[in-house]
Design an enzyme around this catalytic site. Structure first.
Site, PDB file in Angstrom:
ATOM      1  N   ASN A  72     -61.352  10.806 -71.056  1.00  0.00           N
ATOM      2  CA  ASN A  72     -60.189  10.954 -70.191  1.00  0.00           C
ATOM      3  C   ASN A  72     -60.361  12.245 -69.373  1.00  0.00           C
ATOM      4  O   ASN A  72     -60.280  13.351 -69.907  1.00  0.00           O
ATOM      5  CB  ASN A  72     -58.926  10.991 -71.075  1.00  0.00           C
ATOM      6  CG  ASN A  72     -57.664  11.107 -70.250  1.00  0.00           C
ATOM      7  OD1 ASN A  72     -57.617  11.848 -69.276  1.00  0.00           O
ATOM      8  ND2 ASN A  72     -56.634  10.378 -70.648  1.00  0.00           N
ATOM      9  N   ASP A  87     -56.245  13.537 -79.697  1.00  0.00           N
ATOM     10  CA  ASP A  87     -55.531  12.269 -79.682  1.00  0.00           C
ATOM     11  C   ASP A  87     -54.058  12.612 -79.488  1.00  0.00           C
ATOM     12  O   ASP A  87     -53.524  13.516 -80.145  1.00  0.00           O
ATOM     13  CB  ASP A  87     -55.753  11.467 -80.967  1.00  0.00           C
ATOM     14  CG  ASP A  87     -55.548   9.978 -80.703  1.00  0.00           C
ATOM     15  OD1 ASP A  87     -56.168   9.456 -79.755  1.00  0.00           O
ATOM     16  OD2 ASP A  87     -54.764   9.331 -81.410  1.00  0.00           O
ATOM     17  N   ASP A 117     -46.332  12.125 -67.321  1.00  0.00           N
ATOM     18  CA  ASP A 117     -45.781  13.396 -66.824  1.00  0.00           C
ATOM     19  C   ASP A 117     -44.625  13.235 -65.830  1.00  0.00           C
ATOM     20  O   ASP A 117     -43.657  13.997 -65.895  1.00  0.00           O
ATOM     21  CB  ASP A 117     -46.888  14.252 -66.185  1.00  0.00           C
ATOM     22  CG  ASP A 117     -47.740  14.958 -67.223  1.00  0.00           C
ATOM     23  OD1 ASP A 117     -47.359  14.968 -68.408  1.00  0.00           O
ATOM     24  OD2 ASP A 117     -48.804  15.501 -66.848  1.00  0.00           O
TER      25      ASP A 117
HETATM   26  P1  IMP Z   1     -55.314   8.770 -76.297  1.00  0.00           P
HETATM   27  O1  IMP Z   1     -55.099  10.121 -76.907  1.00  0.00           O
HETATM   28  O2  IMP Z   1     -56.639   8.638 -75.630  1.00  0.00           O
HETATM   29  O3  IMP Z   1     -55.020   7.656 -77.255  1.00  0.00           O
HETATM   30  O4  IMP Z   1     -54.292   8.601 -75.077  1.00  0.00           O
HETATM   31  C1  IMP Z   1     -53.123   9.322 -74.998  1.00  0.00           C
HETATM   32  C2  IMP Z   1     -52.224   8.767 -73.890  1.00  0.00           C
HETATM   33  O5  IMP Z   1     -50.983   9.466 -74.003  1.00  0.00           O
HETATM   34  C3  IMP Z   1     -52.746   9.059 -72.483  1.00  0.00           C
HETATM   35  O6  IMP Z   1     -53.499   8.004 -71.964  1.00  0.00           O
HETATM   36  C4  IMP Z   1     -51.447   9.255 -71.713  1.00  0.00           C
HETATM   37  O7  IMP Z   1     -50.923   8.002 -71.349  1.00  0.00           O
HETATM   38  C5  IMP Z   1     -50.530   9.865 -72.760  1.00  0.00           C
HETATM   39  N1  IMP Z   1     -50.588  11.342 -72.679  1.00  0.00           N
HETATM   40  C6  IMP Z   1     -51.220  12.191 -73.531  1.00  0.00           C
HETATM   41  N2  IMP Z   1     -51.071  13.466 -73.128  1.00  0.00           N
HETATM   42  C7  IMP Z   1     -50.356  13.403 -71.995  1.00  0.00           C
HETATM   43  C8  IMP Z   1     -49.896  14.403 -71.098  1.00  0.00           C
HETATM   44  O8  IMP Z   1     -50.153  15.602 -71.236  1.00  0.00           O
HETATM   45  N3  IMP Z   1     -49.178  13.955 -70.049  1.00  0.00           N
HETATM   46  C9  IMP Z   1     -48.874  12.641 -69.848  1.00  0.00           C
HETATM   47  N4  IMP Z   1     -49.299  11.672 -70.637  1.00  0.00           N
HETATM   48  C10 IMP Z   1     -50.037  12.052 -71.718  1.00  0.00           C
END
Ligand code: IMP
Length: 200
Positions: A14, A74, A159
């Site tokens: 990401n 995560d 966000d």
């Molecule tokens: P993962 O940790 O890859 O499973 O994905 C976490 C998901 O949570 C991201 O794809 C975002 O959709 C959301 N997310 C995590 N951190 C943030 C942030 O700082 N701002 C907005 N969305 C977030």
């Protein structure tokens, strides 16, 4: 005196998370390298039901394949009106290949009609660190409410609809410095940075 730089792998695909991790660790003695700097390896499936297990698994895989001390994030958004959803499933809330916009649209539909005091939510981030003799994790939490329509164009993911209590604006309206100062990711990286500082 110039201090030497060491490398740490951020095991994430990401690019938004990677940008924030680099901003937060900027100024430390550590250079954050990414998965793009290494031959691809099969990523862990992220099918555990907790942020801790997913973060640890991603960090272990990164360290095992590269031999470089590895951090992994995560994270997710917990909405009280939705009994904590999307939570650990935040990235794929609206489906396997859902975009950020798809996920926000679904969230706004699901929370439609909720009163302001029912819209409480929090971002949670677990940051794991795995290296020689090291296996640790830290959690950061940031509280806010889900507003009815998007505001702001910075940041990523949820966000634009997450209004931060600490900042008095959405994360998407905040500067990256302000977001990183109060965010779940920023908080989780404080403990990790302390351990990294002891290693240098
Ligand atoms: P993962 O940790 O890859 O499973 O994905 C976490 C998901 O949570 C991201 O794809 C975002 O959709 C959301 N997310 C995590 N951190 C943030 C942030 O700082 N701002 C907005 N969305 C977030």
């Amino acid at each position: 005196m110039k201090r030497s730089t060491r490398q740490i792998l951020a095991a994430t695909n990401n690019t938004d998370k990677l940008r924030e991790i680099r901003q937060i660790l900027n100024g430390s003695d550590w250079e954050v390298v990414s998965l793009n700097d290494f031959p691809p390896y099969p990523e862990p499936p992220e099918n555990a039901e907790t942020l801790v297990e997913n973060a640890l698994e991603k960090a272990r895989e990164g360290y095992q394949h590269t031999g470089i001390i590895t951090l992994a994030d995560d994270s997710g958004l917990e909405v009280d009106y939705l009994n904590g959803r999307p939570g650990v499933h935040s990235a794929r809330y609206a489906g396997e290949n859902a975009s950020y916009d798809d996920n926000v649209d679904l969230l706004l539909r699901e929370i439609d009609g909720a009163q302001e005091n029912e819209r409480t939510a929090r971002f949670r981030c677990v940051m794991a660190l795995v290296g020689a003799g090291i296996e640790q994790w830290w959690e950061g939490v940031s509280e806010g409410i889900i507003i009815e329509t998007r505001k702001g164009s910075s940041g990523f993911g949820y966000d634009p609809v997450f209004w931060s209590h600490e900042l008095g604006k959405t994360f998407a309206e905040a500067s990256s410095e302000d977001k990183n100062r109060v965010s779940h990711r920023g908080q989780a990286l404080i403990g990790l940075s302390n351990v990294l500082n002891e290693l240098t």
